[in-house]
Structures are given as C-alpha cells and as structure tokens.
Design a protein around this motif. Structure first.
Motif, mmCIF file in Angstrom:
data_model
loop_
_atom_site.group_PDB
_atom_site.id
_atom_site.type_symbol
_atom_site.label_atom_id
_atom_site.label_comp_id
_atom_site.label_asym_id
_atom_site.label_seq_id
_atom_site.Cartn_x
_atom_site.Cartn_y
_atom_site.Cartn_z
ATOM 1 N N LEU A 282 2.571 19.149 -5.497
ATOM 2 C CA LEU A 282 1.957 19.345 -4.189
ATOM 3 C C LEU A 282 2.955 19.380 -3.039
ATOM 4 C CD1 LEU A 282 -1.152 16.994 -4.554
ATOM 5 C CD2 LEU A 282 -1.015 19.462 -4.951
ATOM 6 N N GLY A 283 4.241 19.327 -3.333
ATOM 7 C CA GLY A 283 5.226 19.394 -2.265
ATOM 8 C C GLY A 283 5.184 18.188 -1.358
ATOM 9 N N ILE A 284 4.984 17.018 -1.933
ATOM 10 C CA ILE A 284 4.898 15.777 -1.161
ATOM 11 C C ILE A 284 6.054 14.869 -1.555
ATOM 12 C CG2 ILE A 284 3.527 13.675 -0.824
ATOM 13 C CD1 ILE A 284 1.030 15.423 -1.204
ATOM 14 N N ASP A 285 6.639 14.225 -0.583
ATOM 15 C CA ASP A 285 7.712 13.291 -0.852
ATOM 16 C C ASP A 285 7.210 11.869 -0.634
ATOM 17 O OD1 ASP A 285 10.153 12.441 -1.666
ATOM 18 O OD2 ASP A 285 11.273 13.235 0.043
ATOM 19 N N ALA A 286 7.867 10.924 -1.293
ATOM 20 C CA ALA A 286 7.472 9.519 -1.208
ATOM 21 C C ALA A 286 8.693 8.677 -0.853
ATOM 22 C CB ALA A 286 6.866 9.056 -2.525
ATOM 23 N N SER B 215 5.967 -0.884 -0.299
ATOM 24 C CA SER B 215 5.033 0.116 0.220
ATOM 25 C C SER B 215 5.627 1.511 0.056
ATOM 26 C CB SER B 215 4.723 -0.157 1.688
ATOM 27 O OG SER B 215 5.903 -0.057 2.470
ATOM 28 N N VAL B 216 4.766 2.519 0.057
ATOM 29 C CA VAL B 216 5.196 3.897 -0.152
ATOM 30 C C VAL B 216 4.625 4.766 0.961
ATOM 31 C CG1 VAL B 216 5.123 5.898 -1.681
ATOM 32 C CG2 VAL B 216 5.329 3.600 -2.647
ATOM 33 N N MET B 217 5.504 5.508 1.642
ATOM 34 C CA MET B 217 5.078 6.433 2.683
ATOM 35 C C MET B 217 5.083 7.844 2.100
ATOM 36 S SD MET B 217 7.234 4.914 5.935
ATOM 37 C CE MET B 217 6.664 6.229 7.009
ATOM 38 N N LEU B 218 3.960 8.538 2.231
ATOM 39 C CA LEU B 218 3.826 9.888 1.714
ATOM 40 C C LEU B 218 3.955 10.881 2.863
ATOM 41 C CD1 LEU B 218 0.794 9.393 -0.720
ATOM 42 C CD2 LEU B 218 3.239 9.297 -1.255
ATOM 43 N N ILE C 87 -0.266 7.411 4.039
ATOM 44 C CA ILE C 87 -0.057 8.818 4.365
ATOM 45 C C ILE C 87 0.511 8.889 5.782
ATOM 46 C CG2 ILE C 87 -1.160 11.051 4.726
ATOM 47 C CD1 ILE C 87 -3.201 10.278 2.605
ATOM 48 N N SER C 88 1.777 9.256 5.878
ATOM 49 C CA SER C 88 2.447 9.278 7.185
ATOM 50 C C SER C 88 2.384 10.639 7.857
ATOM 51 C CB SER C 88 3.917 8.865 7.008
ATOM 52 O OG SER C 88 4.009 7.561 6.481
ATOM 53 N N ASP C 89 1.932 11.643 7.119
ATOM 54 C CA ASP C 89 1.835 12.999 7.661
ATOM 55 C C ASP C 89 0.380 13.447 7.556
ATOM 56 O OD1 ASP C 89 1.916 15.703 8.250
ATOM 57 O OD2 ASP C 89 3.791 16.057 7.157
ATOM 58 N N PRO C 90 -0.340 13.538 8.671
ATOM 59 C CA PRO C 90 -1.763 13.896 8.611
ATOM 60 C C PRO C 90 -2.019 15.275 8.015
ATOM 61 C CG PRO C 90 -0.964 13.939 10.879
ATOM 62 C CD PRO C 90 0.113 13.311 10.067
ATOM 63 N N ARG C 91 -1.009 16.132 7.943
ATOM 64 C CA ARG C 91 -1.197 17.479 7.404
ATOM 65 C C ARG C 91 -1.477 17.465 5.903
ATOM 66 N NH1 ARG C 91 4.295 20.210 9.246
ATOM 67 N NH2 ARG C 91 4.973 18.175 8.419
ATOM 68 N N ILE C 92 -1.152 16.380 5.221
ATOM 69 C CA ILE C 92 -1.352 16.336 3.771
ATOM 70 C C ILE C 92 -2.594 15.528 3.378
ATOM 71 C CG2 ILE C 92 1.123 16.597 3.354
ATOM 72 C CD1 ILE C 92 1.234 13.604 2.700
ATOM 73 N N ALA C 93 -3.259 14.925 4.347
ATOM 74 C CA ALA C 93 -4.357 13.994 4.031
ATOM 75 C C ALA C 93 -5.511 14.670 3.303
ATOM 76 C CB ALA C 93 -4.870 13.334 5.310
ATOM 77 N N ASN C 94 -5.763 15.943 3.594
ATOM 78 C CA ASN C 94 -6.929 16.628 3.015
ATOM 79 C C ASN C 94 -6.592 17.515 1.825
ATOM 80 O OD1 ASN C 94 -8.862 15.520 4.807
ATOM 81 N ND2 ASN C 94 -8.231 16.984 6.390
ATOM 82 N N ILE C 95 -5.379 17.431 1.314
ATOM 83 C CA ILE C 95 -5.036 18.152 0.094
ATOM 84 C C ILE C 95 -5.858 17.594 -1.060
ATOM 85 C CG2 ILE C 95 -3.189 18.589 -1.588
ATOM 86 C CD1 ILE C 95 -1.207 18.561 0.694
ATOM 87 N N ARG C 96 -6.411 18.484 -1.884
ATOM 88 C CA ARG C 96 -7.258 18.056 -2.995
ATOM 89 C C ARG C 96 -6.415 17.750 -4.226
ATOM 90 N NH1 ARG C 96 -12.441 16.815 -1.231
ATOM 91 N NH2 ARG C 96 -12.798 18.077 0.630
ATOM 92 N N VAL C 97 -6.774 16.687 -4.932
ATOM 93 C CA VAL C 97 -6.023 16.272 -6.118
ATOM 94 C C VAL C 97 -6.993 15.992 -7.266
ATOM 95 C CG1 VAL C 97 -4.088 15.315 -4.825
ATOM 96 C CG2 VAL C 97 -6.056 13.874 -5.308
ATOM 97 N N PRO D 42 0.804 -1.240 0.000
ATOM 98 C CA PRO D 42 0.000 0.000 0.000
ATOM 99 C C PRO D 42 0.826 1.274 0.000
ATOM 100 C CG PRO D 42 0.140 -0.877 2.206
ATOM 101 C CD PRO D 42 0.818 -1.894 1.317
ATOM 102 N N MET D 43 0.175 2.354 -0.416
ATOM 103 C CA MET D 43 0.640 3.696 -0.116
ATOM 104 C C MET D 43 0.061 4.078 1.242
ATOM 105 S SD MET D 43 0.524 6.092 -3.519
ATOM 106 C CE MET D 43 -1.038 5.532 -4.198
#
Length: 318
Positions: A294-298, A305-308, A264-274, A261-262
């Motif tokens: 979006l300034g997100i790293d993986a 697995s991928v941590m965002l 989301i390890s940072d809750p601050r990015i969870a609600n960014i719209r895509v 799975p991917m």
C-alpha cells in the motif's frame, strides 16, 4: 398481580411500582422470571398461545386458526424482562448485594476462558471484564468492558441476564458474542435467540445468524452472511479478519491488543481499504503487508508505538 388483570392500565401500574423501590423489582423478578421467560424463548403451542408474546415485528400470522393475538404485547413481555434485564437498572444493586459478584477480567493482549457454575462458558477477549452473580432464580452478569463470547448452558427455569452499557440481554441458553464499542454495543447471536431491551424500554428479539447494534435508546437488527459471522468470531482463534475495512478501522482493531498504539500520522492514508487474515498479537505482519502493498511507511518510536505515513516518492522509486 393476577394475570387475568393483564390490561394496559395494570401494566402501567406495574411499571410505576417496580420503579419505586429496588426491593419491588427483586420481588417481581423472583415471581416472574421462571414462568414468563421460559415461555418467551421456546416455540409457542396452541395451549399457551395466550401466554407467549413474540418479539417486536413478529408476524401477525402467529395468531392464526382463530387464536386471538395477545393484547398489548410490549407490556406482556415486560413481565419477562422485569424478571431480569428490565430490573438491572432498577433493582440490580439489591441483587448484587445479595449474591456477591465475582469479577473476571483480562489484560491488554490476553484472552481467558471461564467456566461458570451452571456449566456456561465465557471467553473474554483482550482488556475485558465481567461481574458474575448467580442466584437460585437468576443467572446475572454485569458486562463491564471489552468483548466476550458466551456459550450459555440451557436452563429454562433460570434466565441468564447480561447488563451492558447500551442495553440488557436475556436468554435461557444460547451461543453469542457481545462487544462494547466506543459508540455502541454489538451483539451477535450464533445459535438460539435472545431478548434485548434498550434503556428506552424497546424490546427486540434477536435470532441465530443476526447481529444487533444497541445504543442507549435504539436497537438495529440485521442478518449476517457467514463471512461476517466468521469475521466477528475470528478473535477466538487469535486472528483479526479484515474484509475491506479502512486502514483507520484496521488500526483500531490491532490497537486493542497493543500496549503501545499504532497511529495514523497522515490523514491521506486513513481511508485506504485493507483485507486479509492477521495474527491479533503480532501486528508486525500487518505492518509489513501494508508497507509492501500500500505504499505506507512505519516509524517505530522508543516506546514501541508505530507511526504510519505515506511513503515519499523517492522511497517508492527505490
């Protein structure tokens, strides 16, 4: 039961009789399926206006020109539903033992097109499964998990019945998409119309261009614009169509096709719209897009697995 005794008391007795024994349900189904459901799913005429009962919320103008509106439509429609979806829980076991179901399924990341004996076609999405059992009077499917697109061959004499986790669907021929989500079951009708029965026995008609959200004892029906219809069927072309969903929702969609799975390890990015159109089986393109825009790293783990996470300020400036 004689139709002239179609009274509230008579239908209460019918409810109790069907619930007593699965064999009662099978007998009732075989007597009623062809007659009642064929009338429910076609346009009524003056000749059979007293036999056809419209869905919940139907306009009272249906009984114009002096025709008397049917008394107690919920119970009249029960005749049709008891012939199929209303009996999935009460008599399903007996029907399955008689017909012998066939299981069709897909693995994670796989889709599959199935040709059924009646000419109907079912396309299963990733990690999905259905059981199919056909009889002379009834075409029956138990929806086990996942998502599927049904293109059902029309047969007014033999209803097509789908039993899902949160409700049951009956039609004589339609084009529709069905998906079992974690918290509800979603039905999208692309052509024709279907009758839906939740487990609280609320009966609702869903027509072309509408979506029904079903939970155990509630159904909500909404019309969909063309863009949303295209979004719900994009998976059939191997795509995920995002129209402003949150990053958390997008990740959930991609994870349906990933073995690792991917996250989301940072809750601050969870609600960014895509938004955008992406390959369902190649989430690397999606990851590259959100990293760039979006300034997100993986961070990829050894298991795939991928941590965002949100990029650090130093990374943003490089």
């Amino acid at each position: 039961m004689a139709r002239e005794s179609d009274t509230p008391q008579a239908w209460n007795e019918a409810y109790r009789w069907v619930e007593q024994d699965p064999a009662h349900g099978v007998a009732f189904a075989k007597a009623e399926a062809s007659w009642e459901m064929a009338g429910t799913l076609r346009a009524p005429t003056r000749a059979d206006n007293d036999a056809v009962v419209h869905g919940v919320g139907a306009n009272d103008d249906m009984a114009a020109d002096g025709d008397e509106a049917p008394a107690n439509p919920g119970r009249r429609r029960f005749a049709a539903m008891a012939a199929g979806v209303g009996l999935v829980a009460a008599a399903g076991g007996a029907i399955w033992r008689y017909a012998g179901p066939a299981r069709y399924s897909t693995a994670v990341g796989e889709t599959r097109l199935i040709q059924l004996p009646d000419g109907s076609k079912v396309r299963l999405n990733t990690d999905s499964a259905i059981d199919v059992a056909f009889e002379r009077e009834i075409r029956q499917v138990h929806f086990v998990r996942g998502e599927a697109h049904f293109r059902i061959a029309r047969d007014a004499s033999r209803p097509f019945l789908i039993s899902a986790r949160d409700g049951d669907v009956e039609t004589t021929g339609t084009d529709m998409n069905l998906r079992v989500r974690p918290d509800l079951t979603e039905l999208t009708v692309l052509d024709g119309k279907v009758a839906v029965l939740d487990h609280g026995r609320t009966l609702t008609e869903v027509s072309s261009g509408s979506s029904a959200m079903m939970r155990a004892a509630a159904i909500s029906v909404v019309p969909l614009p063309k863009g949303e219809l295209a979004q719900k069927t994009a998976w059939q072309q191997g795509e995920i169509y995002l129209q402003g969903e949150t990053l958390a929702q997008a990740v959930e969609e991609f994870n349906r096709y990933r073995r690792a799975p991917m996250v989301i390890s940072d809750p601050r990015i969870a609600n960014i719209r895509v938004g955008g159109m992406f390959s369902a089986r190649n989430s690397d393109d999606f990851i590259a897009t959100i990293r760039e825009s979006l300034g997100i790293d993986a961070i990829t783990g050894s298991d795939g697995s991928v941590m965002l996470i949100r990029k650090s300020r130093g990374e943003d400036q490089t």
